[in-house]
Each structure stands twice: as structure tokens, then as C-alpha cells.
Motif scaffolding. Structure first.
Motif, PDB file in Angstrom:
ATOM      1  N   GLN A 245       0.695  -1.143   0.053  1.00 24.69           N
ATOM      2  CA  GLN A 245      -0.107  -0.018  -0.054  1.00 24.69           C
ATOM      3  C   GLN A 245       0.684   1.249  -0.031  1.00 24.69           C
ATOM      4  N   GLY A 246       2.174   1.205  -0.023  1.00 23.82           N
ATOM      5  CA  GLY A 246       3.093   2.288  -0.053  1.00 23.82           C
ATOM      6  C   GLY A 246       3.509   2.826   1.367  1.00 23.82           C
ATOM      7  N   GLY A 247       2.962   2.133   2.500  1.00 25.33           N
ATOM      8  CA  GLY A 247       3.161   2.827   3.905  1.00 25.33           C
ATOM      9  C   GLY A 247       4.746   2.951   4.182  1.00 25.33           C
ATOM     10  N   ASP A 248       5.002   3.003   5.372  1.00 24.47           N
ATOM     11  CA  ASP A 248       6.487   2.976   5.705  1.00 24.47           C
ATOM     12  C   ASP A 248       6.874   1.545   5.390  1.00 24.47           C
ATOM     13  N   GLN A 249       8.357   1.534   5.297  1.00 27.42           N
ATOM     14  CA  GLN A 249       9.004   0.057   4.948  1.00 27.42           C
ATOM     15  C   GLN A 249      10.129  -0.147   6.059  1.00 27.42           C
ATOM     16  N   ALA A 250      10.114  -1.251   6.792  1.00 23.38           N
ATOM     17  CA  ALA A 250      11.140  -1.382   7.663  1.00 23.38           C
ATOM     18  C   ALA A 250      12.424  -1.689   6.823  1.00 23.38           C
ATOM     19  N   PRO A 251      13.357  -1.484   7.289  1.00 25.07           N
ATOM     20  CA  PRO A 251      14.799  -1.676   6.534  1.00 25.07           C
ATOM     21  C   PRO A 251      15.062  -3.247   6.688  1.00 25.07           C
ATOM     22  N   SER A 252      15.406  -3.755   5.292  1.00 24.78           N
ATOM     23  CA  SER A 252      15.995  -5.198   5.214  1.00 24.78           C
ATOM     24  C   SER A 252      17.026  -5.596   6.218  1.00 24.78           C
ATOM     25  N   LEU A 253      16.978  -6.797   6.990  1.00 22.77           N
ATOM     26  CA  LEU A 253      17.949  -7.375   7.670  1.00 22.77           C
ATOM     27  C   LEU A 253      18.634  -8.467   7.389  1.00 22.77           C
ATOM     28  N   LYS A 254      19.863  -8.785   7.602  1.00 24.04           N
ATOM     29  CA  LYS A 254      20.801  -9.695   7.252  1.00 24.04           C
ATOM     30  C   LYS A 254      21.078 -10.720   8.548  1.00 24.04           C
ATOM     31  N   LYS A 255      20.437 -11.963   8.142  1.00 21.21           N
ATOM     32  CA  LYS A 255      20.466 -12.977   9.386  1.00 21.21           C
ATOM     33  C   LYS A 255      20.673 -14.264   8.891  1.00 21.21           C
ATOM     34  N   MET A 256      20.874 -15.206   9.909  1.00 22.05           N
ATOM     35  CA  MET A 256      20.904 -16.460   9.601  1.00 22.05           C
ATOM     36  C   MET A 256      19.753 -17.203  10.136  1.00 22.05           C
ATOM     37  N   VAL A 257      19.204 -18.016   8.895  1.00 26.93           N
ATOM     38  CA  VAL A 257      17.973 -18.943   9.499  1.00 26.93           C
ATOM     39  C   VAL A 257      18.758 -20.046  10.210  1.00 26.93           C
ATOM     40  N   GLU A 258      17.842 -20.023  11.574  1.00 24.17           N
ATOM     41  CA  GLU A 258      18.221 -21.416  12.458  1.00 24.17           C
ATOM     42  C   GLU A 258      17.086 -22.433  12.718  1.00 24.17           C
ATOM     43  N   ASN A 259      16.055 -22.010  12.180  1.00 23.36           N
ATOM     44  CA  ASN A 259      14.911 -23.049  12.167  1.00 23.36           C
ATOM     45  C   ASN A 259      13.845 -22.524  11.409  1.00 23.36           C
ATOM     46  N   ILE A 260      12.795 -23.304  11.076  1.00 19.88           N
ATOM     47  CA  ILE A 260      11.666 -23.135  10.170  1.00 19.88           C
ATOM     48  C   ILE A 260      10.555 -24.065  10.629  1.00 19.88           C
ATOM     49  N   GLY A 261       9.426 -23.534  11.142  1.00 22.52           N
ATOM     50  CA  GLY A 261       8.294 -24.347  11.509  1.00 22.52           C
ATOM     51  C   GLY A 261       7.034 -23.863  11.709  1.00 22.52           C
ATOM     52  N   LEU A 262       5.908 -24.443  11.877  1.00 27.67           N
ATOM     53  CA  LEU A 262       4.608 -23.942  12.045  1.00 27.67           C
ATOM     54  C   LEU A 262       4.512 -23.432  13.411  1.00 27.67           C
ATOM     55  N   CYS A 263       3.753 -22.394  13.673  1.00 27.32           N
ATOM     56  CA  CYS A 263       3.183 -21.863  15.040  1.00 27.32           C
ATOM     57  C   CYS A 263       2.511 -22.982  15.612  1.00 27.32           C
ATOM     58  N   PRO A 264       2.140 -23.051  16.921  1.00 31.83           N
ATOM     59  CA  PRO A 264       1.170 -23.927  17.612  1.00 31.83           C
ATOM     60  C   PRO A 264      -0.009 -24.281  16.887  1.00 31.83           C
ATOM     61  N   ASP A 265      -0.703 -23.136  16.771  1.00 30.91           N
ATOM     62  CA  ASP A 265      -1.998 -23.140  16.072  1.00 30.91           C
ATOM     63  C   ASP A 265      -2.055 -23.250  14.418  1.00 30.91           C
ATOM     64  N   GLN A 266      -0.888 -23.528  13.871  1.00 32.39           N
ATOM     65  CA  GLN A 266      -0.482 -23.985  12.230  1.00 32.39           C
ATOM     66  C   GLN A 266      -1.311 -22.817  11.578  1.00 32.39           C
ATOM     67  N   THR A 267      -1.255 -21.517  11.922  1.00 29.61           N
ATOM     68  CA  THR A 267      -1.895 -20.536  11.269  1.00 29.61           C
ATOM     69  C   THR A 267      -0.685 -19.714  10.555  1.00 29.61           C
ATOM     70  N   HIS A 268       0.472 -19.946  11.020  1.00 28.68           N
ATOM     71  CA  HIS A 268       1.580 -19.075  10.666  1.00 28.68           C
ATOM     72  C   HIS A 268       2.891 -19.844  10.328  1.00 28.68           C
ATOM     73  N   LEU A 269       3.944 -19.863   9.435  1.00 22.93           N
ATOM     74  CA  LEU A 269       5.012 -20.002   9.221  1.00 22.93           C
ATOM     75  C   LEU A 269       5.907 -19.452  10.077  1.00 22.93           C
TER      76      LEU A 269
END
Length: 95
Positions: A25-49
Motif C-alpha cells: 500500500q506504499g506505507g512505511d517500509q522496515a529496513p531489510s535485515l541480514k540474518k542466519m536462518v536457524e529453524n523453520i516451522g509452524l506456530c502451535p495453531d498452525q496459522t503461521h510459518l
């Protein structure tokens, strides 16, 4: 475009990435961050990765988001919030 598939993200595990969340929508943008991916999984209610960068820090992407990806980039677009989550492989994690 496809739905979120955890197998598509396996190549990003333990890999330095640049992460950004963009507002279509053209709103404020957060800066990109450089990180290391440590883990990937679903939240407890499985609505979000959850994409974890350490035990307490993660980005949560709705599982209803549509995804496009290549070997070096993963992009999820959430239609309800109109946010785009972008993760790109990078050379190092120095900020």
C-alpha cells in the motif's frame, strides 16, 4: 504462485539471508535485515510459518500466503494484509 511448502525452505536453513517485509500500500517500509536462518516451522495453531533467526526472534508468515521461489529467493504475499515477505540468500551476515 503456490502455497507455502516447508520443503521449499530447506535450502535456506543455516544460510545467511536478507529478510524484508514490504507493504504494497506504499506505507512505511522496515529496513531489510541480514540474518542466519536457524529453524523453520509452524506456530502451535498452525496459522503461521515461523522463520527463526534465534530462539526468540522470528518472522511469522500466514500459511494462506501465496509463494514464488527460486533457489536463492523466497517471496510470500499475504493478500489480506497486502504484505510481501522476502528472503534472499546473501554472502554473509555482517551488517
Amino acid at each position: 504462485m503456490e502455497v507455502i511448502n516447508l520443503k521449499d525452505l530447506e535450502g535456506f536453513m543455516s544460510t545467511p539471508v536478507e529478510v524484508s517485509i514490504k507493504d504494497h500500500q506504499g506505507g512505511d517500509q522496515a529496513p531489510s535485515l541480514k540474518k542466519m536462518v536457524e529453524n523453520i516451522g509452524l506456530c502451535p495453531d498452525q496459522t503461521h510459518l515461523r522463520i527463526y533467526f534465534d530462539k526468540g526472534k522470528f518472522v511469522a508468515v500466514p500459511v494462506t500466503a501465496t509463494v514464488t521461489h527460486t533457489e536463492n529467493e523466497w517471496v510470500a504475499f499475504d493478500h489480506s494484509s497486502e504484505l510481501e515477505y522476502v528472503m534472499r540468500k546473501v554472502e554473509n551476515t555482517h551488517e
